[in-house]
Motif scaffolding. Structure first.
Motif, short mmCIF file in Angstrom:
data_model
loop_
_atom_site.label_atom_id
_atom_site.label_comp_id
_atom_site.label_asym_id
_atom_site.label_seq_id
_atom_site.Cartn_x
_atom_site.Cartn_y
_atom_site.Cartn_z
N LYS A 1 33.33 90.67 63.67
CA LYS A 1 32.65 89.55 64.13
C LYS A 1 32.09 89.60 65.43
N ALA A 2 32.65 90.12 66.44
CA ALA A 2 32.26 90.41 67.78
C ALA A 2 31.12 91.59 67.86
N LYS A 3 30.84 92.25 66.77
CA LYS A 3 30.08 93.45 67.11
C LYS A 3 28.52 92.69 67.47
N SER A 4 27.81 93.32 68.35
CA SER A 4 26.65 92.62 68.75
C SER A 4 25.26 93.47 68.08
N SER A 5 25.68 94.88 67.92
CA SER A 5 24.59 95.83 67.45
C SER A 5 25.14 96.36 66.36
N THR A 6 24.04 97.03 65.45
CA THR A 6 24.63 97.85 64.27
C THR A 6 23.62 98.92 64.20
N ASN A 7 24.09 100.06 63.55
CA ASN A 7 23.01 100.90 63.01
C ASN A 7 23.47 101.91 61.49
N ALA A 8 22.57 102.83 61.20
CA ALA A 8 22.88 103.28 59.91
C ALA A 8 24.17 103.93 59.87
N PHE A 9 24.78 104.10 60.95
CA PHE A 9 25.99 105.07 60.86
C PHE A 9 27.38 104.11 60.88
N ASP A 10 26.99 102.80 61.04
CA ASP A 10 28.20 101.91 60.68
C ASP A 10 28.76 101.65 59.40
N LEU A 11 30.09 101.53 59.42
CA LEU A 11 30.85 101.52 58.02
C LEU A 11 31.50 100.11 57.65
N PRO A 12 32.17 99.71 56.68
CA PRO A 12 32.65 98.40 56.36
C PRO A 12 33.95 98.31 57.09
#
Length: 303
Positions: free
Chosen positions: A57-68
């Motif tokens: 929940k605290a993650k402020s940015s994402t990209n294509a390499f993120d995982l569940p």
């Protein structure tokens, strides 16, 4: 404590492959904390540190390499299998069933017999970290309700595997060969360590039940969040982080006299959970205007 043979030392701690990893990651986490929560740098470097530290929940940015985030389960499958194998090897060495310590070959560990050490302390801590791995696997499979939106990055995912793999070799690195150590007997430090471990494990498990019940029984939908109540949440935003650190305090109480390297494990966990806890604490405060102001980050009444 007797001097360790065949190792270079840094600040009184032997230079081994696992210890170099602990030191390097801890230094990066300290720098990350400074950039994220002291300097509050929103430049390229600051954003990079936020990306590599924050998750869920605290993650402020994402990209294509993120995982569940539910891929946390993979850590505990590995940790349960790996720690169980290490536990079997340690018990076999201590009880004389084998003389083949395959961990020393894999991690290039050397004989460092500590005359003040004993086998029972190593076995107790090995049992503790194995039980903790099994408990976390159970919680991931049967207790936690993961949000489909919650993510971790690929670096965190890889580090999770490395973390659990280097615990056992760190533990035994200063007590080799294990078969030549005295067996030892139950001491007050063992009893205190076990009691702290049981209490911390209860807090940790109860916290995950509270999280899960918010979605199972409460009004919070699976992909949403709320303000958790009850238990240690009366005092801190992240009681599970407090409990996790306490678990390693419990193990250190038992082996501090014969494994200086285990201090690195505790310091890593303290800094890592300070990073993660501050991220979650600030997220709660931003997201819920009426969030209880008396709550600390993860250490009751202190931080």
């Amino acid at each position: 404590m007797s001097d360790l043979k065949n190792y270079s030392n840094m600040f009184g701690i032997p230079v081994t492959i696992p210890n170099v990893i602990w030191m390097a990651i801890t230094v990066l986490l300290v720098i990350s904390y400074l950039f994220n929560y002291v300097i509050d740098n929103d430049g390229t470097l600051g954003k990079a540190f936020k990306y590599f530290i924050q998750y869920g929940k605290a993650k402020s940015s994402t990209n294509a390499f993120d995982l569940p985030k539910r891929f946390f389960t993979h850590y505990y499958v590995l940790a349960t299998l790996w720690n169980s194998a290490c536990l079997l090897n340690v018990f076999s060495l201590c009880y004389g069933f084998t003389s083949n310590n395959w961990l020393t070959s894999v991690f290039r560990l050397r004989e460092t017999t500590n005359l003040n050490g004993d086998q029972i302390s190593i076995m107790l801590v090995m049992v503790m970290i194995t039980i903790h791995s099994m408990k976390r696997l159970y919680e991931c499979l049967a207790v936690s309700v993961f949000s489909s939106k919650a993510k971790i990055n690929i670096v965190q995912y890889i580090w999770g595997f490395v973390y659990y793999i280097i615990l056992a070799p760190t533990l035994i690195s200063e007590s080799l060969p294990l078969g030549e150590l005295p067996f030892g007997s139950i001491q007050p430090c063992h009893v205190i360590g076990i009691l702290v471990f049981v209490a911390a494990s209860y807090i940790h498990h109860h916290t995950h039940i509270i999280f899960a019940d918010m979605r199972k029984k409460g009004k919070v939908k699976q992909d949403s969040h709320g303000v958790p109540q009850g238990g240690m949440f009366s005092f801190v935003s992240c009681p599970h982080y407090f409990a996790e650190v306490l678990i390693y305090v419990a193990t250190l109480i038992i082996v501090s006299a014969q494994c200086r390297s285990w201090w690195l494990v505790l310091v890593y966990n303290l800094i890592a959970h300070a990073n993660m806890g501050m991220g979650a604490h600030l997220w709660y405060k931003r997201t819920f205007p009426a969030y209880p102001t008396e709550r600390k980050v993860f250490v009751p009444f202190v931080f």
